[in-house]
Design a protein around this motif. Structure first.
Motif, PDB file in Angstrom:
ATOM      1  N   SER A 196      33.995  21.625 103.615  1.00  0.00           N
ATOM      2  CA  SER A 196      34.938  22.217 102.581  1.00  0.00           C
ATOM      3  C   SER A 196      34.568  22.515 101.083  1.00  0.00           C
ATOM      4  N   ALA A 197      34.626  21.701 100.514  1.00  0.00           N
ATOM      5  CA  ALA A 197      34.017  21.596  99.499  1.00  0.00           C
ATOM      6  C   ALA A 197      32.858  21.658  98.415  1.00  0.00           C
ATOM      7  N   ILE A 198      31.436  21.820  99.266  1.00  0.00           N
ATOM      8  CA  ILE A 198      29.990  22.600  98.688  1.00  0.00           C
ATOM      9  C   ILE A 198      30.186  23.949  99.464  1.00  0.00           C
ATOM     10  N   ARG A 199      30.915  24.463  99.743  1.00  0.00           N
ATOM     11  CA  ARG A 199      31.617  26.046 100.625  1.00  0.00           C
ATOM     12  C   ARG A 199      32.172  26.100  99.240  1.00  0.00           C
ATOM     13  N   GLY A 200      33.196  25.934  98.856  1.00  0.00           N
ATOM     14  CA  GLY A 200      34.440  26.075  98.028  1.00  0.00           C
ATOM     15  C   GLY A 200      33.141  26.254  96.647  1.00  0.00           C
ATOM     16  N   ALA A 201      32.350  25.441  96.528  1.00  0.00           N
ATOM     17  CA  ALA A 201      31.954  25.313  94.941  1.00  0.00           C
ATOM     18  C   ALA A 201      30.764  26.401  95.360  1.00  0.00           C
ATOM     19  N   GLY A 202      30.339  26.942  96.047  1.00  0.00           N
ATOM     20  CA  GLY A 202      29.250  28.184  96.474  1.00  0.00           C
ATOM     21  C   GLY A 202      27.894  28.292  96.610  1.00  0.00           C
ATOM     22  N   HIS A 203      27.722  26.996  97.358  1.00  0.00           N
ATOM     23  CA  HIS A 203      26.433  26.313  97.535  1.00  0.00           C
ATOM     24  C   HIS A 203      26.251  27.178  99.095  1.00  0.00           C
ATOM     25  N   GLU A 204      25.254  26.795  99.362  1.00  0.00           N
ATOM     26  CA  GLU A 204      24.674  26.817 100.569  1.00  0.00           C
ATOM     27  C   GLU A 204      24.275  26.227 101.798  1.00  0.00           C
ATOM     28  N   GLN A 205      25.087  25.746 102.991  1.00  0.00           N
ATOM     29  CA  GLN A 205      24.674  24.614 103.894  1.00  0.00           C
ATOM     30  C   GLN A 205      24.193  25.518 105.139  1.00  0.00           C
ATOM     31  N   ILE A 206      23.311  24.446 105.874  1.00  0.00           N
ATOM     32  CA  ILE A 206      22.677  24.636 107.204  1.00  0.00           C
ATOM     33  C   ILE A 206      22.507  23.262 107.872  1.00  0.00           C
ATOM     34  N   LEU A 207      22.765  23.902 109.586  1.00  0.00           N
ATOM     35  CA  LEU A 207      22.633  22.677 110.386  1.00  0.00           C
ATOM     36  C   LEU A 207      20.886  22.835 111.089  1.00  0.00           C
ATOM     37  N   ILE A 208      20.561  21.785 111.113  1.00  0.00           N
ATOM     38  CA  ILE A 208      19.662  21.656 112.384  1.00  0.00           C
ATOM     39  C   ILE A 208      19.920  20.148 112.991  1.00  0.00           C
TER      40      ILE A 208
END
Length: 219
Positions: free
Chosen positions: A102-114
């Protein structure tokens, strides 16, 4: 702000408890095919992140045919549909996982899961764990059976998303350390960090608390 891409592993990193579901389903498969060998939790924990067929190769006598290994694995894959109750009973978000995502998303960064699982099973895990808002379609990749490595999937994603900035890799195996900066994770229950070959050259930090990943937001 320099936009970053956080590349996550699933099993043993963002979730906990699935190893026990693997033990139970693997042993049901072995029983179904009349094998006397059985897996236990330490055996499966030591192999987290490896393809499921490798568990059976390591357990069964040398010379067990690949055809037999495939049958056992196929039974386990079918249990994604027929015995999902086992997975649901043991698997949950890891400590601090939801807060960190949630914090990473809220800071506007991208996330992917592999993840080394099938795309179909990965979709079910994401729903079970409540991760849909973090890893929508196009941001989650199940590579079991694809013939692709995690690095190949990441390279393809970056090639299609030219705005990607600094890459942060997080996982419990050196195969997950795909970024410019990386975090090798081990659960706070005290289990050992997995070995990293001496020839591995990417920078990484060992952590037992996923919230330590957040210091990369400002780095």
């Amino acid at each position: 702000m320099v936009r970053k891409l956080f590349v996550w592993d699933l099993h043993g990193t963002l979730e906990e408890g699935n190893e026990m579901a693997v033990v139970i389903r693997s042993n049901l498969a072995l029983e179904n095919y009349s094998f006397v060998e059985r897996m236990d939790l330490p055996f499966c924990v030591a192999r987290t992140g490896k393809p499921w067929p490798q568990y059976f190769r390591d357990l069964l006598p040398l010379g067990t045919s690949e055809g037999v290994i495939t049958k056992l694995h196929d039974w386990c894959k079918t249990s994604d549909r027929t015995r999902w109750d086992i997975v649901r009973g043991y698997t949950k978000p890891n400590v601090n996982a939801l807060e960190v995502l949630s914090a990473i998303r809220g800071a506007g960064h991208e996330q992917i899961l592999i993840s080394v699982t099938t795309p179909e099973a990965l979709d079910k895990y994401i729903e079970l764990l409540g991760f849909e808002r973090f890893f929508p379609d196009g941001r989650c990749f199940g590579i079991c059976g694809s013939g692709l490595s995690k690095m190949e999937v990441l390279d393809d994603f970056v090639g299609k998303n030219r705005g990607t900035g600094r890459i942060i890799g997080i996982g419990d195996s050196y195969h997950d350390l795909l970024g410019d900066n990386n975090f090798l994770y081990a659960h706070p229950d005290g289990r050992a960090f997995r070995e990293v070959p001496e020839t591995f050259v990417k920078p990484y930090e060992r952590v037992r608390d996923l919230s330590l990943v957040l210091k990369s937001l400002n780095g």
